[in-house]
Motif scaffolding. Structure first.
Motif, PDB file in Angstrom:
ATOM      1  N   LEU A  32       0.824  -1.202   0.000  1.00 35.61           N
ATOM      2  CA  LEU A  32       0.000   0.000   0.000  1.00 35.61           C
ATOM      3  C   LEU A  32       0.861   1.256   0.000  1.00 35.61           C
ATOM      4  N   ALA A  33       1.939   1.251   0.779  1.00 32.16           N
ATOM      5  CA  ALA A  33       2.840   2.407   0.788  1.00 32.16           C
ATOM      6  C   ALA A  33       3.408   2.645  -0.604  1.00 32.16           C
ATOM      7  N   GLY A  34       3.773   1.556  -1.304  1.00 34.59           N
ATOM      8  CA  GLY A  34       4.289   1.697  -2.663  1.00 34.59           C
ATOM      9  C   GLY A  34       3.254   2.215  -3.625  1.00 34.59           C
ATOM     10  N   LEU A  35       2.035   1.685  -3.527  1.00 35.06           N
ATOM     11  CA  LEU A  35       0.955   2.131  -4.413  1.00 35.06           C
ATOM     12  C   LEU A  35       0.652   3.612  -4.222  1.00 35.06           C
ATOM     13  N   VAL A  36       0.523   4.025  -2.974  1.00 37.85           N
ATOM     14  CA  VAL A  36       0.199   5.426  -2.692  1.00 37.85           C
ATOM     15  C   VAL A  36       1.324   6.332  -3.159  1.00 37.85           C
ATOM     16  N   PHE A  37       2.566   5.924  -2.929  1.00 40.55           N
ATOM     17  CA  PHE A  37       3.694   6.750  -3.367  1.00 40.55           C
ATOM     18  C   PHE A  37       3.679   6.928  -4.879  1.00 40.55           C
ATOM     19  N   VAL A  38       3.487   5.840  -5.616  1.00 45.77           N
ATOM     20  CA  VAL A  38       3.490   5.908  -7.075  1.00 45.77           C
ATOM     21  C   VAL A  38       2.356   6.796  -7.575  1.00 45.77           C
ATOM     22  N   LEU A  39       1.148   6.612  -7.048  1.00 44.75           N
ATOM     23  CA  LEU A  39       0.007   7.398  -7.501  1.00 44.75           C
ATOM     24  C   LEU A  39       0.176   8.881  -7.172  1.00 44.75           C
ATOM     25  N   ASP A  40       0.692   9.183  -5.983  1.00 48.47           N
ATOM     26  CA  ASP A  40       0.900  10.578  -5.607  1.00 48.47           C
ATOM     27  C   ASP A  40       1.974  11.225  -6.477  1.00 48.47           C
ATOM     28  N   ALA A  41       3.049  10.489  -6.735  1.00 46.89           N
ATOM     29  CA  ALA A  41       4.122  11.037  -7.567  1.00 46.89           C
ATOM     30  C   ALA A  41       3.620  11.314  -8.972  1.00 46.89           C
ATOM     31  N   GLN A  42       2.815  10.419  -9.517  1.00 46.04           N
ATOM     32  CA  GLN A  42       2.264  10.626 -10.854  1.00 46.04           C
ATOM     33  C   GLN A  42       1.330  11.830 -10.878  1.00 46.04           C
ATOM     34  N   GLU A  43       0.521  11.971  -9.846  1.00 44.83           N
ATOM     35  CA  GLU A  43      -0.456  13.062  -9.817  1.00 44.83           C
ATOM     36  C   GLU A  43       0.220  14.425  -9.808  1.00 44.83           C
ATOM     37  N   ARG A  44       1.403  14.518  -9.249  1.00 46.63           N
ATOM     38  CA  ARG A  44       2.092  15.805  -9.162  1.00 46.63           C
ATOM     39  C   ARG A  44       2.784  16.201 -10.465  1.00 46.63           C
ATOM     40  N   LEU A  45       2.885  15.284 -11.417  1.00 45.52           N
ATOM     41  CA  LEU A  45       3.559  15.610 -12.668  1.00 45.52           C
ATOM     42  C   LEU A  45       2.740  16.633 -13.458  1.00 45.52           C
ATOM     43  N   LEU A 228      12.897  11.626  -9.016  1.00 46.78           N
ATOM     44  CA  LEU A 228      12.552  10.204  -9.047  1.00 46.78           C
ATOM     45  C   LEU A 228      13.609   9.386  -9.781  1.00 46.78           C
ATOM     46  N   LEU A 229      14.169   9.955 -10.834  1.00 39.52           N
ATOM     47  CA  LEU A 229      15.147   9.204 -11.622  1.00 39.52           C
ATOM     48  C   LEU A 229      16.450   9.000 -10.859  1.00 39.52           C
ATOM     49  N   ALA A 230      16.772   9.904  -9.950  1.00 43.61           N
ATOM     50  CA  ALA A 230      18.027   9.791  -9.212  1.00 43.61           C
ATOM     51  C   ALA A 230      18.023   8.621  -8.239  1.00 43.61           C
ATOM     52  N   ASP A 231      16.855   8.100  -7.913  1.00 46.04           N
ATOM     53  CA  ASP A 231      16.737   6.882  -7.107  1.00 46.04           C
ATOM     54  C   ASP A 231      15.712   5.988  -7.807  1.00 46.04           C
ATOM     55  N   PRO A 232      16.104   5.370  -8.932  1.00 48.06           N
ATOM     56  CA  PRO A 232      15.131   4.702  -9.817  1.00 48.06           C
ATOM     57  C   PRO A 232      14.707   3.336  -9.285  1.00 48.06           C
ATOM     58  N   VAL A 233      13.823   3.378  -8.267  1.00 47.17           N
ATOM     59  CA  VAL A 233      13.413   2.139  -7.603  1.00 47.17           C
ATOM     60  C   VAL A 233      12.777   1.166  -8.595  1.00 47.17           C
ATOM     61  N   MET A 234      11.839   1.669  -9.421  1.00 48.40           N
ATOM     62  CA  MET A 234      11.147   0.768 -10.336  1.00 48.40           C
ATOM     63  C   MET A 234      12.085   0.211 -11.396  1.00 48.40           C
ATOM     64  N   LEU A 235      13.091   0.979 -11.796  1.00 49.61           N
ATOM     65  CA  LEU A 235      14.085   0.459 -12.735  1.00 49.61           C
ATOM     66  C   LEU A 235      14.843  -0.698 -12.116  1.00 49.61           C
ATOM     67  N   ARG A 236      15.225  -0.552 -10.853  1.00 54.32           N
ATOM     68  CA  ARG A 236      15.920  -1.646 -10.175  1.00 54.32           C
ATOM     69  C   ARG A 236      15.030  -2.879 -10.073  1.00 54.32           C
ATOM     70  N   VAL A 237      13.765  -2.648  -9.695  1.00 54.84           N
ATOM     71  CA  VAL A 237      12.832  -3.773  -9.560  1.00 54.84           C
ATOM     72  C   VAL A 237      12.655  -4.491 -10.894  1.00 54.84           C
ATOM     73  N   ASN A 238      12.386  -3.719 -11.958  1.00 55.02           N
ATOM     74  CA  ASN A 238      12.147  -4.334 -13.262  1.00 55.02           C
ATOM     75  C   ASN A 238      13.396  -5.003 -13.822  1.00 55.02           C
ATOM     76  N   CYS A 239      14.565  -4.417 -13.559  1.00 55.13           N
ATOM     77  CA  CYS A 239      15.803  -5.071 -13.990  1.00 55.13           C
ATOM     78  C   CYS A 239      16.000  -6.395 -13.262  1.00 55.13           C
ATOM     79  N   GLY A 240      15.694  -6.409 -11.969  1.00 55.84           N
ATOM     80  CA  GLY A 240      15.809  -7.663 -11.224  1.00 55.84           C
ATOM     81  C   GLY A 240      14.900  -8.748 -11.768  1.00 55.84           C
ATOM     82  N   LEU A 241      13.668  -8.367 -12.116  1.00 56.16           N
ATOM     83  CA  LEU A 241      12.730  -9.330 -12.694  1.00 56.16           C
ATOM     84  C   LEU A 241      13.193  -9.771 -14.082  1.00 56.16           C
ATOM     85  N   ALA A 242      13.771  -8.849 -14.858  1.00 57.10           N
ATOM     86  CA  ALA A 242      14.279  -9.210 -16.182  1.00 57.10           C
ATOM     87  C   ALA A 242      15.430 -10.203 -16.071  1.00 57.10           C
ATOM     88  N   VAL A 243      16.259 -10.056 -15.050  1.00 61.77           N
ATOM     89  CA  VAL A 243      17.341 -11.021 -14.822  1.00 61.77           C
ATOM     90  C   VAL A 243      16.758 -12.378 -14.459  1.00 61.77           C
TER      91      VAL A 243
END
Length: 284
Positions: A32-45, A228-243
């Motif tokens: 839930l913390a991840g979901l809320v963070f992602v949605l809030d970050a997107q809304e501010r764009l 957000l790009l300076a700490d690319p959490v989702m990039l790390r997550v997706n790269c881990g899954l791709a591996v």
């Protein structure tokens, strides 16, 4: 729950699949913390704010209307519609995730907005009972987006308006990235999304549901900010899954994340994806 600019450590456990209906969380609070963070970050764009403003103006909720937001997340757009349609009308957010629904109710406590459990493929409304529908970044998570389009057509009254907004992940671009590594990274991510190219299919799906689609289709490039790009959490997550899937080697993934992060810290990285907004009307 207040909006927070700090990237939560729990986001490392967040997956894009968290938005999908059959996903089961291993740690519901962290998810839930991840979901809320992602949605809030997107809304501010700013790009998202501009497309949302254009979309709301296109469907033009009026005083007394019944307005529905399918997959409303934390409820921000439901509150905006409530301000336009109440007190004679209703603004209802449909959200199947109980944690997000609770956050939405808390944030909207004084708005008059309503929030109920429900799914895009089985909306809890009678036929021809709704004036305005909005649905943002839901179709990409659906195995049957055409069925959701039919549901929107079913619940709209004659004269009713709908706007469906979604990404097309084939439009995603990133810098810096080796082109071949980026291609395999993207293809790995696409395989985990039920409907990754949702944006390009919205118009025909709504037309096949019997709705008349406006010629003017809104769009925006969602350009992610440096913070957000300076700490690319989702990039790390997706790269881990791709591996794990064998799409990337560990060395390729490590190099991609390291070079991207270093570029972002210098203000030189770039990551964007295009969203499209299709407006449709019920004439029968």
């Amino acid at each position: 729950m207040a909006i927070d600019d700090t990237i939560p450590p729990e986001l490392d456990d967040f997956r894009g699949e968290s938005f999908q209906k059959d996903h089961v969380a291993t740690d519901a609070d962290a998810e839930l913390a991840g979901l809320v963070f992602v949605l809030d970050a997107q809304e501010r764009l700013p790009s998202v704010q501009r497309l949302r403003a254009w979309s709301l103006a296109a469907v033009a909720p009026q005083a007394g209307d019944v307005a529905v937001d399918i997959g409303c997340g934390t409820g921000a757009e439901v509150c905006r519609m409530a301000a336009l349609v109440r007190p004679a009308g209703r603004a209802v957010g449909i959200e199947p995730h109980p944690g997000l629904r609770a956050v939405a109710k808390t944030r909207a406590a004084d708005s008059g907005a309503e929030f109920v459990d429900g799914e895009a493929l089985a909306l809890p409304f009678d036929d021809a009972s709704v004036d305005v529908v909005r649905c943002e970044r839901v179709f990409q998570h659906l195995p049957d987006p055409a069925g959701a389009a039919r549901e929107i057509g079913r619940i709209l009254r004659p004269g009713g308006r709908a706007v469906v907004i979604d990404s097309d992940w084939a439009s995603a671009v990133a810098r810096p990235a080796d082109p071949d590594v980026l291609r395999r990274y993207n293809e790995s991510m696409w395989r985990r999304i039920p409907n990754p190219f949702a944006g390009r299919d919205l118009r025909p799906q709504l037309q096949e549901a019997g709705l008349v689609v406006d010629a003017d289709i809104g769009s925006t490039a969602v350009v992610f900010p440096d913070v957000l790009l300076a700490d690319p959490v989702m990039l790390r997550v997706n790269c881990g899954l791709a591996v794990q899937e064998g799409a990337l080697t560990q060395d390729e993934a490590d190099r991609f994340v390291t070079e991207f992060t270093q570029a972002a810290q210098r203000g030189e990285a770039f990551l964007a994806v295009t969203m499209f907004a299709v407006v449709a009307r019920q004439t029968t």
